[in-house]
Design a protein around this motif. Sequence first.
Motif, PDB file in Angstrom:
ATOM      1  N   GLY A  55      19.922 -23.065  -1.018  1.00 58.99           N
ATOM      2  CA  GLY A  55      20.988 -22.846  -2.452  1.00 58.99           C
ATOM      3  C   GLY A  55      22.084 -22.141  -2.132  1.00 58.99           C
ATOM      4  O   GLY A  55      23.306 -22.481  -2.498  1.00 58.99           O
ATOM      5  N   THR A  56      21.852 -20.870  -1.319  1.00 59.29           N
ATOM      6  CA  THR A  56      23.227 -19.993  -1.231  1.00 59.29           C
ATOM      7  C   THR A  56      24.024 -20.885  -0.118  1.00 59.29           C
ATOM      8  O   THR A  56      25.247 -20.737  -0.533  1.00 59.29           O
ATOM      9  N   LEU A  57      23.584 -21.562   0.736  1.00 52.17           N
ATOM     10  CA  LEU A  57      24.452 -22.167   1.653  1.00 52.17           C
ATOM     11  C   LEU A  57      25.019 -23.498   0.883  1.00 52.17           C
ATOM     12  O   LEU A  57      26.266 -23.670   1.151  1.00 52.17           O
ATOM     13  N   ALA A  58      24.357 -23.950   0.013  1.00 49.23           N
ATOM     14  CA  ALA A  58      24.946 -24.890  -0.519  1.00 49.23           C
ATOM     15  C   ALA A  58      26.192 -24.676  -1.506  1.00 49.23           C
ATOM     16  O   ALA A  58      27.143 -25.159  -1.462  1.00 49.23           O
ATOM     17  N   VAL A  59      25.926 -23.439  -2.391  1.00 53.14           N
ATOM     18  CA  VAL A  59      27.133 -22.787  -3.265  1.00 53.14           C
ATOM     19  C   VAL A  59      28.188 -22.388  -2.493  1.00 53.14           C
ATOM     20  O   VAL A  59      29.253 -22.746  -2.682  1.00 53.14           O
ATOM     21  N   THR A  79      25.841 -27.171   6.951  1.00 54.18           N
ATOM     22  CA  THR A  79      24.783 -28.232   6.844  1.00 54.18           C
ATOM     23  C   THR A  79      23.702 -28.043   7.757  1.00 54.18           C
ATOM     24  O   THR A  79      22.576 -27.888   7.516  1.00 54.18           O
ATOM     25  N   PHE A  80      24.100 -27.726   8.775  1.00 57.83           N
ATOM     26  CA  PHE A  80      23.034 -27.679  10.022  1.00 57.83           C
ATOM     27  C   PHE A  80      22.454 -26.352   9.969  1.00 57.83           C
ATOM     28  O   PHE A  80      21.289 -26.343  10.400  1.00 57.83           O
ATOM     29  N   GLY A  81      22.999 -25.385   9.538  1.00 59.86           N
ATOM     30  CA  GLY A  81      22.327 -24.026   9.324  1.00 59.86           C
ATOM     31  C   GLY A  81      21.225 -24.299   8.289  1.00 59.86           C
ATOM     32  O   GLY A  81      20.042 -23.819   8.411  1.00 59.86           O
ATOM     33  N   ALA A  82      21.531 -25.079   7.281  1.00 56.47           N
ATOM     34  CA  ALA A  82      20.380 -25.347   6.286  1.00 56.47           C
ATOM     35  C   ALA A  82      19.212 -26.044   6.857  1.00 56.47           C
ATOM     36  O   ALA A  82      18.208 -25.764   6.607  1.00 56.47           O
ATOM     37  N   SER A 140       9.774 -20.169  10.027  1.00 58.47           N
ATOM     38  CA  SER A 140       8.549 -20.279   9.289  1.00 58.47           C
ATOM     39  C   SER A 140       8.695 -19.157   8.294  1.00 58.47           C
ATOM     40  O   SER A 140       7.535 -18.397   7.856  1.00 58.47           O
ATOM     41  N   LEU A 141       9.776 -19.341   7.445  1.00 60.70           N
ATOM     42  CA  LEU A 141       9.981 -18.234   6.333  1.00 60.70           C
ATOM     43  C   LEU A 141       9.176 -18.962   5.260  1.00 60.70           C
ATOM     44  O   LEU A 141       8.795 -20.161   5.240  1.00 60.70           O
ATOM     45  N   PRO A 142       8.700 -18.179   4.205  1.00 58.05           N
ATOM     46  CA  PRO A 142       8.140 -18.746   3.060  1.00 58.05           C
ATOM     47  C   PRO A 142       8.911 -19.836   2.402  1.00 58.05           C
ATOM     48  O   PRO A 142      10.291 -19.568   2.422  1.00 58.05           O
ATOM     49  N   LEU A 143       8.482 -20.678   1.562  1.00 55.85           N
ATOM     50  CA  LEU A 143       9.175 -21.831   0.948  1.00 55.85           C
ATOM     51  C   LEU A 143      10.247 -21.115  -0.132  1.00 55.85           C
ATOM     52  O   LEU A 143      11.389 -21.841  -0.245  1.00 55.85           O
ATOM     53  N   LYS A 144       9.849 -20.034  -0.698  1.00 51.24           N
ATOM     54  CA  LYS A 144      10.888 -19.509  -1.811  1.00 51.24           C
ATOM     55  C   LYS A 144      11.948 -18.973  -1.079  1.00 51.24           C
ATOM     56  O   LYS A 144      13.539 -19.247  -1.460  1.00 51.24           O
ATOM     57  N   THR A 145      11.842 -18.364   0.131  1.00 51.48           N
ATOM     58  CA  THR A 145      12.839 -17.826   0.851  1.00 51.48           C
ATOM     59  C   THR A 145      13.909 -18.951   1.513  1.00 51.48           C
ATOM     60  O   THR A 145      15.135 -19.120   1.405  1.00 51.48           O
ATOM     61  N   ILE A 146      13.429 -20.201   2.010  1.00 51.57           N
ATOM     62  CA  ILE A 146      14.070 -21.356   2.646  1.00 51.57           C
ATOM     63  C   ILE A 146      14.859 -21.848   1.351  1.00 51.57           C
ATOM     64  O   ILE A 146      15.882 -22.288   1.601  1.00 51.57           O
ATOM     65  N   ILE A 147      14.209 -22.124   0.180  1.00 44.74           N
ATOM     66  CA  ILE A 147      14.872 -22.743  -0.874  1.00 44.74           C
ATOM     67  C   ILE A 147      16.257 -21.796  -1.345  1.00 44.74           C
ATOM     68  O   ILE A 147      17.401 -22.245  -1.407  1.00 44.74           O
ATOM     69  N   TRP A 148      15.964 -20.545  -1.462  1.00 47.06           N
ATOM     70  CA  TRP A 148      16.773 -19.786  -1.442  1.00 47.06           C
ATOM     71  C   TRP A 148      18.263 -19.505  -0.538  1.00 47.06           C
ATOM     72  O   TRP A 148      19.424 -19.738  -0.886  1.00 47.06           O
ATOM     73  N   VAL A 149      17.943 -19.654   0.668  1.00 49.18           N
ATOM     74  CA  VAL A 149      18.817 -19.428   1.683  1.00 49.18           C
ATOM     75  C   VAL A 149      19.596 -21.105   1.653  1.00 49.18           C
ATOM     76  O   VAL A 149      20.878 -21.010   1.637  1.00 49.18           O
TER      77      VAL A 149
END
Length: 99
Positions: free
Chosen positions: A47-51, A25-28, A36-45
């Motif tokens: 989502g991956t941590l959530a799964v 959770t804290f990683g997310a 300062s990653l792109p928004l798509k990358t943040i969402i993928w990271v």
Amino acid sequence: MSQHTKTTGFPISHVMGFLMSLVLTFGAVFVALKTSLPLKTIIWVIGTLAVIQAAMQLYMFMHMNEGEDGKAQLINIVYAFFIAAVTVFGTVWVMSFGM
């Protein structure tokens, strides 16, 4: 006929699962707020941590590895994913098309 013995010691696996959930959770949160990653990358990271966290919680807290018949547990998980997908896609469909 075998008898199952239940230990009532300290639930170290539950504590470890809780700590791993906090780390994920804290990683997310860190990825979302401090990079300062792109928004798509943040969402993928995220989502991956959530799964990963959901799978870990199923294993550690819902005791998916226990029981004599793993087939029934697999059927329950597949059914739960089906109900979740129908709920999400049905909601999106109704809200998008007003039907």
